[in-house]
Design a protein around this motif. Structure first.
Motif, mmCIF file in Angstrom:
data_model
loop_
_atom_site.group_PDB
_atom_site.id
_atom_site.type_symbol
_atom_site.label_atom_id
_atom_site.label_comp_id
_atom_site.label_asym_id
_atom_site.label_seq_id
_atom_site.Cartn_x
_atom_site.Cartn_y
_atom_site.Cartn_z
ATOM 1 N N LYS A 64 0.844 -1.211 0.000
ATOM 2 C CA LYS A 64 0.000 0.000 0.000
ATOM 3 C C LYS A 64 0.873 1.253 0.000
ATOM 4 C CE LYS A 64 -2.171 -1.144 3.822
ATOM 5 N NZ LYS A 64 -1.537 -2.441 4.077
ATOM 6 N N GLY A 65 1.858 1.271 0.891
ATOM 7 C CA GLY A 65 2.743 2.441 0.992
ATOM 8 C C GLY A 65 3.553 2.620 -0.289
ATOM 9 N N THR A 66 4.054 1.515 -0.830
ATOM 10 C CA THR A 66 4.888 1.561 -2.045
ATOM 11 C C THR A 66 4.069 2.079 -3.236
ATOM 12 O OG1 THR A 66 6.144 -0.317 -1.199
ATOM 13 C CG2 THR A 66 6.315 0.113 -3.575
ATOM 14 N N LEU A 97 -6.276 7.635 0.857
ATOM 15 C CA LEU A 97 -6.147 7.131 2.228
ATOM 16 C C LEU A 97 -5.508 5.752 2.206
ATOM 17 C CD1 LEU A 97 -9.481 7.828 4.144
ATOM 18 C CD2 LEU A 97 -7.258 8.884 4.457
ATOM 19 N N ASP A 98 -4.418 5.599 2.931
ATOM 20 C CA ASP A 98 -3.681 4.319 2.955
ATOM 21 C C ASP A 98 -3.783 3.744 4.369
ATOM 22 O OD1 ASP A 98 -1.514 2.612 3.516
ATOM 23 O OD2 ASP A 98 0.004 3.957 2.692
ATOM 24 N N GLY A 99 -4.416 2.589 4.489
ATOM 25 C CA GLY A 99 -4.531 1.928 5.806
ATOM 26 C C GLY A 99 -5.826 2.248 6.527
ATOM 27 N N GLN A 147 13.747 -0.145 11.751
ATOM 28 C CA GLN A 147 12.752 -1.182 11.482
ATOM 29 C C GLN A 147 11.560 -0.905 12.380
ATOM 30 O OE1 GLN A 147 15.287 -4.985 11.274
ATOM 31 N NE2 GLN A 147 14.031 -5.036 9.423
ATOM 32 N N ARG A 148 10.358 -1.210 11.894
ATOM 33 C CA ARG A 148 9.151 -0.923 12.665
ATOM 34 C C ARG A 148 9.017 -1.884 13.844
ATOM 35 N NH1 ARG A 148 4.342 -0.129 8.315
ATOM 36 N NH2 ARG A 148 3.286 -1.448 9.853
ATOM 37 N N ASP A 149 8.504 -1.358 14.984
ATOM 38 C CA ASP A 149 8.337 -2.198 16.174
ATOM 39 C C ASP A 149 7.343 -3.336 15.925
ATOM 40 O OD1 ASP A 149 10.094 -0.638 17.592
ATOM 41 O OD2 ASP A 149 8.534 0.649 18.453
HETATM 42 MG MG MG Z 1 2.217 1.000 4.926
#
Ligand code: MG
Ligand code: G5P
Length: 222
Positions: free
Chosen positions: A17-19, A86-88, A157-159
């Motif tokens: 989604k982000g990409t 809107l993403d997410g 890196q994400r938690d």
């Molecule tokens: Mg994302």
């Protein structure tokens, strides 16, 4: 062609989604609003909202609807005139319904990527926290390992990218997204894009959006 185009991008954690969103906003005049980036920004600033959301996110659970709805509607209010992506969000039927009441959506883009591909990708993700820029050591590695290409700042890196949290997020997604997809299907605005890579999915998204909005440039390459 729609002047103010409002879209949501749906898909499992790690589906891209982000990409895909970052490619969309480079090719179309749209504001990218990512619920996850907004939450991580609040966590970084240690706001009360961030501190309460962190507890849910690190366990791979959804943040309560009331918190998310308030957060997103505030962002949408800031760009009343103009196109947004809107993403997410939405992640639950309640979020989808309230969003539709406040700001009707023109299109829901659903990215369908096999789960086995996703698990491998997420373990190799690095992000630039302030901007939300996303990298992957195999797919779109930063020019210098561990460093953001644009600012020169450190990547993290994400938690919630630990194997346990990822499995939980995929499980939550499987259990909660069905009614959201159905909601947009019934409205007749669901568009699905299936593929194993973002490079496979992107030309299809570009072609579809070009039929609804005028792109900044006709070239599909980013
Ligand atoms: Mg994302
Ligand atoms: P987020 O931040 O919305 P998720 O779990 O929905 O998080 P995520 O993980 O951000 O989604 P993505 O944006 O779909 O995934 O994917 P991405 O970052 O673009 O790509 C994943 C990785 O794969 C990256 O490293 C990328 O470079 C790489 N990649 C992309 N394409 C390819 C490819 O073709 N090949 C390869 N090899 N790699 C590729 O939400 C986080 C949490 O916030 C809360 C929840 O707790 C959620 O778990 N939250 C909400 N809670 C309630 N309601 C809401 N609306 C909420 N929104 C967020």
């Amino acid at each position: 062609m729609i002047k103010n185009f409002r879209a949501v991008i749906l898909g499992a954690p790690g589906s891209g989604k982000g990409t895909i969103s970052s490619r969309i906003v480079r090719k179309f005049e749209m504001k990218h609003i990512s619920s996850g980036d907004l939450l991580r920004h609040n966590i970084q600033l240690k706001t009360p909202l961030g501190l309460s959301a962190q507890h849910f996110m690190n366990k791979g659970q959804l943040v309560p609807d009331e918190v998310m709805i308030g957060l997103i509607l505030k962002e949408i209010d800031k760009c009343k005139s103009g196109s947004w992506l809107l993403d997410g969000f939405p992640r639950t039927k309640k979020q989808a319904e309230i969003l539709f009441d406040k700001a009707p959506v023109d299109s829901a883009l659903n990215l369908i990527v096999p789960f086995d591909v996703i698990v491998d990708r997420i373990s190799k993700r690095w992000i630039h926290l302030p901007s939300g820029r996303v990298y992957n050591v195999d797919f779109n590695a930063p020019k210098v390992p561990g460093i953001d290409d644009v600012t020169g700042e450190k990547l993290v890196q994400r938690d919630d990218d630990t194997p346990t949290a990822v499995m939980k997020r995929l499980d939550v997604y499987s259990k909660t997204l069905g009614p959201v997809i159905e909601f947009y299907k019934v409205k007749g605005i669901l568009e699905e894009f299936t593929g194993k890579t973002s490079d496979e999915i992107w030309p299809m998204v570009f072609k579809y959006l070009s039929s609804r909005m005028t792109p900044i440039s006709q070239d599909v390459k980013i």
